[in-house]
Design an enzyme around this catalytic site. Sequence first.
Site, PDB file in Angstrom:
ATOM      1  N   ASP A   1       0.825  -1.214   0.000  1.00  0.00           N
ATOM      2  CA  ASP A   1       0.000   0.000   0.000  1.00  0.00           C
ATOM      3  C   ASP A   1       0.855   1.259   0.000  1.00  0.00           C
ATOM      4  O   ASP A   1       0.419   2.318  -0.454  1.00  0.00           O
ATOM      5  CB  ASP A   1      -0.943  -0.004   1.191  1.00  0.00           C
ATOM      6  CG  ASP A   1      -2.063  -0.991   0.932  1.00  0.00           C
ATOM      7  OD1 ASP A   1      -1.842  -2.195   1.149  1.00  0.00           O
ATOM      8  OD2 ASP A   1      -3.135  -0.555   0.464  1.00  0.00           O
TER       9      ASP A   1
ATOM     10  N   ASN B   1       1.569  -3.018   4.162  1.00  0.00           N
ATOM     11  CA  ASN B   1       0.632  -3.876   3.416  1.00  0.00           C
ATOM     12  C   ASN B   1      -0.387  -4.425   4.417  1.00  0.00           C
ATOM     13  O   ASN B   1      -0.315  -4.148   5.625  1.00  0.00           O
ATOM     14  CB  ASN B   1       1.382  -5.001   2.695  1.00  0.00           C
ATOM     15  CG  ASN B   1       0.504  -5.745   1.712  1.00  0.00           C
ATOM     16  OD1 ASN B   1      -0.205  -5.120   0.912  1.00  0.00           O
ATOM     17  ND2 ASN B   1       0.479  -7.056   1.771  1.00  0.00           N
ATOM     18  N   LYS B   2      -1.319  -5.195   3.920  1.00  0.00           N
ATOM     19  CA  LYS B   2      -2.403  -5.740   4.747  1.00  0.00           C
ATOM     20  C   LYS B   2      -1.890  -6.314   6.066  1.00  0.00           C
ATOM     21  O   LYS B   2      -0.862  -7.007   6.075  1.00  0.00           O
ATOM     22  CB  LYS B   2      -3.138  -6.822   3.945  1.00  0.00           C
ATOM     23  CG  LYS B   2      -4.287  -7.516   4.649  1.00  0.00           C
ATOM     24  CD  LYS B   2      -5.313  -6.565   5.225  1.00  0.00           C
ATOM     25  CE  LYS B   2      -5.883  -5.615   4.200  1.00  0.00           C
ATOM     26  NZ  LYS B   2      -6.594  -4.448   4.815  1.00  0.00           N
TER      27      LYS B   2
HETATM   28  O1  MRU Z   1      -7.702  -3.148   2.682  1.00  0.00           O
HETATM   29  P1  MRU Z   1      -7.379  -3.517   1.271  1.00  0.00           P
HETATM   30  O2  MRU Z   1      -8.094  -4.737   0.810  1.00  0.00           O
HETATM   31  O3  MRU Z   1      -7.505  -2.365   0.324  1.00  0.00           O
HETATM   32  O4  MRU Z   1      -5.826  -3.883   1.334  1.00  0.00           O
HETATM   33  C1  MRU Z   1      -5.176  -4.219   0.152  1.00  0.00           C
HETATM   34  C2  MRU Z   1      -3.783  -4.678   0.336  1.00  0.00           C
HETATM   35  O5  MRU Z   1      -3.238  -4.673   1.413  1.00  0.00           O
HETATM   36  C3  MRU Z   1      -3.049  -5.062  -0.920  1.00  0.00           C
HETATM   37  O6  MRU Z   1      -2.097  -6.040  -0.656  1.00  0.00           O
HETATM   38  C4  MRU Z   1      -2.362  -3.820  -1.501  1.00  0.00           C
HETATM   39  O7  MRU Z   1      -3.248  -2.761  -1.610  1.00  0.00           O
HETATM   40  C5  MRU Z   1      -1.760  -4.101  -2.813  1.00  0.00           C
HETATM   41  S1  MRU Z   1      -2.954  -4.316  -4.087  1.00  0.00           S
HETATM   42  C6  MRU Z   1      -2.130  -4.493  -5.536  1.00  0.00           C
END
Ligand code: MRU
Length: 384
Positions: free
Chosen positions: A270, A280-281
């Site tokens: 992110d 990231n997540k």
């Molecule tokens: O909360 P989200 O579903 O938007 O989180 C998304 C992620 O963490 C993805 O791994 C990240 O945005 C990369 S998407 C190519």
Amino acid sequence: MPSPADSTSEDESGARAFPATAECLNSLPTEEISAEGLPPTIEWRAGRVRFLDQTALPGAVRFIETNDPGTIAEAIRTLQVRGAPAIGIAAAYALAAAAWTGPDDPAALRRRLAETAAQLRATRPTAVNLAWAIERTLRATQEARSGEVLRRAALAEAEAIHAEDVAANHRIGELGADLLPDRGGVLTHCNAGALATGGYGTALGVLRAARSRGKSHTVFVSESRPLLQGARLTTWELLQEGFRVKLLSDAAAASLFARRELAAVIVGADRIAANGDVANKVGTYGLALMAEAHGVPFHVAAPWSTVDLDTPSGAAIPIEQRGAAEVTCFAGIRTAPAEVSVENPAFDVTPARLVHAIVTERGLHRAPYRASLRAAARERTLHV
Ligand code: MRU
């Protein structure tokens, strides 16, 4: 009290028992998609934005079509549209929709765009692609002297952001495929696929490109509590294309590493700070620690729009905190006492020292990341 055997029964207060059964209580009518492949995550259609409602997957392929920028902002907040690149694209289209539905007077139209931009910026703080796409679209409208020119400029920029993201993902796939072994288990977390981007995907794009070169992986997908992007979205996306997929609960990852079932980890991002720290997540950091402990390479795939050289390190990345109900309820059923206080960060930060490679469309970046990313910022394409 409901009997344990009858897990749908309710007591007089209407409370449902938490079902510890081997079966799901309902069957999910998992959608088959058409022969043309995955439906587009988002697109501009004759003055309206049409996007896939990711909260409905995998049960239904449902689209939302609107020309109301507020509806798009709300879709980003509620994760109907999600994934860092996809929310940037959605925000750019939301600005185009604001322009197309706004007044002719350029000054008034600019005020409308500024208000829409503020509304969009407030939706999700961690993915830098959102702010990046908003600023880029606004900048593209700066010179416009009429409503008509401004409208066309906003839409052209949104479409360019979208098209560039798809192209970046294909390049990331080509470069990143080299990182993966020919065979074995590859773990991914959350959804960094076509659904999360303009198309093709980042981490899943790397898996796609590796597969098209004849590499053969079992893709292990961690469920990604609390909103299950791995379980709901990544499994669905990969199964449509015939990947060998194994879903695991988040808690099962460590034992998989211990059993040597994983040859590599690849995730999206992110925001990537100037020193290579990666947001990231939530759960990604734990996986990176496990990978390090077991000598498994941990890779990150992301477009250059996710790299934020203005953020010096992960400590400065704003981490979105989401509502308590995402943790105290599961699919709408309360699973924890309502009064318990909850910690629900949507993301975590993986320190650069745990990352073996970051792949962007500008190249394969290796530690020391500060130098590698700075060099890539100067060059259009970098081959290391
Ligand atoms: O909360 P989200 O579903 O938007 O989180 C998304 C992620 O963490 C993805 O791994 C990240 O945005 C990369 S998407 C190519």
